[in-house]
Design a protein around this motif. Structure first.
Motif, mmCIF file in Angstrom:
data_model
loop_
_atom_site.group_PDB
_atom_site.id
_atom_site.type_symbol
_atom_site.label_atom_id
_atom_site.label_comp_id
_atom_site.label_asym_id
_atom_site.label_seq_id
_atom_site.Cartn_x
_atom_site.Cartn_y
_atom_site.Cartn_z
ATOM 1 N N LYS A 56 108.479 106.148 78.535
ATOM 2 C CA LYS A 56 107.662 104.930 78.511
ATOM 3 C C LYS A 56 108.453 103.671 78.224
ATOM 4 O O LYS A 56 107.962 102.561 78.434
ATOM 5 C CB LYS A 56 106.610 105.041 77.389
ATOM 6 C CG LYS A 56 105.408 105.863 77.739
ATOM 7 C CD LYS A 56 104.311 105.665 76.698
ATOM 8 C CE LYS A 56 103.771 104.264 76.625
ATOM 9 N NZ LYS A 56 102.343 104.108 76.719
ATOM 10 N N ARG A 58 109.101 103.033 75.120
ATOM 11 C CA ARG A 58 108.285 102.617 73.974
ATOM 12 C C ARG A 58 109.151 102.437 72.734
ATOM 13 O O ARG A 58 110.085 103.194 72.507
ATOM 14 C CB ARG A 58 107.228 103.695 73.706
ATOM 15 C CG ARG A 58 106.229 103.373 72.588
ATOM 16 C CD ARG A 58 105.145 104.430 72.632
ATOM 17 N NE ARG A 58 104.211 104.437 71.546
ATOM 18 C CZ ARG A 58 102.901 104.245 71.697
ATOM 19 N NH1 ARG A 58 102.403 103.971 72.891
ATOM 20 N NH2 ARG A 58 102.081 104.336 70.677
ATOM 21 N N SER A 143 99.242 106.404 75.902
ATOM 22 C CA SER A 143 98.686 106.086 77.218
ATOM 23 C C SER A 143 99.778 106.207 78.278
ATOM 24 O O SER A 143 100.958 105.948 78.007
ATOM 25 C CB SER A 143 98.121 104.676 77.207
ATOM 26 O OG SER A 143 99.111 103.757 76.789
ATOM 27 N N ASN A 145 101.687 104.867 80.941
ATOM 28 C CA ASN A 145 102.144 103.602 81.548
ATOM 29 C C ASN A 145 103.513 103.302 80.961
ATOM 30 O O ASN A 145 103.830 103.784 79.871
ATOM 31 C CB ASN A 145 101.174 102.455 81.195
ATOM 32 C CG ASN A 145 100.946 102.323 79.693
ATOM 33 O OD1 ASN A 145 100.129 103.014 79.105
ATOM 34 N ND2 ASN A 145 101.712 101.434 79.069
ATOM 35 N N GLU A 180 91.344 102.776 75.869
ATOM 36 C CA GLU A 180 91.822 103.787 74.941
ATOM 37 C C GLU A 180 90.844 104.020 73.780
ATOM 38 O O GLU A 180 89.893 103.276 73.597
ATOM 39 C CB GLU A 180 93.192 103.392 74.378
ATOM 40 C CG GLU A 180 94.278 103.209 75.419
ATOM 41 C CD GLU A 180 94.304 101.818 76.002
ATOM 42 O OE1 GLU A 180 93.315 101.071 75.848
ATOM 43 O OE2 GLU A 180 95.318 101.464 76.622
ATOM 44 N N HIS A 236 101.144 93.877 75.605
ATOM 45 C CA HIS A 236 100.373 94.986 76.142
ATOM 46 C C HIS A 236 99.627 94.630 77.409
ATOM 47 O O HIS A 236 99.200 93.494 77.559
ATOM 48 C CB HIS A 236 99.272 95.335 75.126
ATOM 49 C CG HIS A 236 99.611 96.484 74.242
ATOM 50 N ND1 HIS A 236 100.169 97.639 74.693
ATOM 51 C CD2 HIS A 236 99.421 96.660 72.913
ATOM 52 C CE1 HIS A 236 100.310 98.474 73.685
ATOM 53 N NE2 HIS A 236 99.879 97.903 72.583
HETATM 54 MG MG MG Z 1 99.244 102.268 75.208
#
Ligand code: MG
Ligand code: AMP
Length: 345
Positions: A56, A58, A143, A145, A180, A236
């Motif tokens: 991700k 992230r 999630s 993405n 979400e 986001h």
């Molecule tokens: Mg997310």
């Protein structure tokens, strides 16, 4: 593709053992939940979980939610559960409800970003539930993405973005809720909403008697502030195009303001409720759903945010919704998609 399972139009889940084995072996599985798609890995295997962060892009300090299919799994990962926490879990599980609990030692630090708490959810989507049950381990899943992009609510939208990075893909069609889960932490016996979602503030109040909403659900976080949920810090859901969110309880004011913005821009794109579409005289208007049925807007919003860049607009003008019920979750996502560029009248 033999690592792809199409469960869109069937209730025959006999082949879920394949992706469940991928999870057991430390791989990544793209799977549907009732909220949005998730990128799942064995939540007790640090190496597997690290691969989610890599896939991700992230930030390491943004913790993942552990998805479970039984209270036995809950007791494996969480401790010191209070009566109020139990009451909320009993009321909203399985469903789009995540609760922050004290973690046990078995939960790797990489899942929680080093926090001593863990976010836990029992999803109601049958595919997700069966996957967790057969993998027989809590599944860590954010999630689906690339970080910063809108969450995936169907496989087509995220296939190009993620397929190379997944060991298995389960296609379960469009997700039902579209935004979400609600993230809640109980503080002084009162549920505090850290992220609004499928379970609404009104639902929580009915069960708990009281509910608080963290101010950062709608307000911008200042650099110096401490947060209860690290996810609040990050950009986001944003398209590349510049976006502006407009809302008024007075529909006449709302449409007039949008017409004014239209006249100031060369190639505006509007995301409009079904009721207002005919009021805008521009080539590109996307229908978000009926303002009378915000649930419909929740289902569509991420798909539309993913589409807007293809029109090369100089501005994306988005109609907001009333900040109540599921509308609070929609506005929380839209405010971030617009990077706090929000006109409220
Ligand atoms: Mg997310
Ligand atoms: P996503 O994985 O994209 O659905 O995002 C998960 C959200 O849950 C993020 O906003 C996280 O910050 C939040 N979250 C997960 N675990 C915790 C935790 N232990 N404490 C506070 N927030 C959490």
């Amino acid at each position: 593709m033999n690592n792809y399972l199409d469960l869109k139009n069937t209730k025959n889940f006999s082949e879920i053992d394949k992706p469940a084995n991928v999870i057991k072996k430390g791989g990544l599985v793209l799977f549907p939940t009732e909220t949005v798609y998730g990128i799942g890995a064995n939540g007790l295997n640090s190496d597997a979980v690290k691969n989610i962060f890599i896939a991700k892009g992230r930030k390491q300090d943004n913790p993942l939610i552990l998805h479970i299919s039984s209270f036995e799994m809950l007791n494996l990962i969480a401790k010191d559960i209070t009566d109020m926490e139990l009451k909320l879990m009993n009321a909203f599980w399985p469903g789009p409800f995540t609760i922050i609990l004290n973690k046990t030692n078995i939960v790797p630090d990489v899942v929680t970003g080093g926090l001593d708490t863990v976010g836990v959810r029992m999803p109601s989507n049958k595919i997700a539930f069966e996957l967790i049950k057969q993998a027989n381990t809590p599944i860590a899943a954010p999630s689906a993405n690339i970080s910063g992009k809108p969450s995936g609510t169907n496989v087509q939208d995220i296939f190009d973005e993620l397929c190379d990075k997944m060991d298995f893909i389960i296609d379960g069609g469009n997700t039902e809720v579209g935004v979400e889960s609600t993230v809640v932490r109980v503080i002084d016996n009162v549920p505090v909403i850290l992220r609004p979602g499928g379970v609404t503030a009104e639902d929580l109040k009915r069960v708990a008697g009281d509910v608080k909403i963290d101010k950062h659900v709608l307000a911008k976080l200042e650099n110096t502030e401490k947060v209860l949920s690290p996810g609040m810090k990050y950009r986001h859901y944003a398209p590349n195009s510049k976006c502006v969110l407009v809302y008024s309880d007075d529909n006449q004011k709302l449409t007039s303001k949008i017409q004014e913005l239209v006249s100031e821009n060369k190639n505006p794109l509007i995301i409009s409720s079904t009721e207002n579409i005919s009021k805008y005289d521009v080539p590109h208007v996307l229908n978000s759903g009926s303002s009378k049925r915000p649930q419909e807007i929740a289902q569509n919003i991420f798909r539309l945010l993913r589409k807007v860049d293809s029109y090369n607009p100089d501005i994306v003008i988005i109609e907001g919704v009333k900040e109540e019920g599921i509308g609070l979750a929609i506005m929380n996502r839209l405010i971030r998609a617009c990077e706090y560029n929000y006109i409220k009248m």
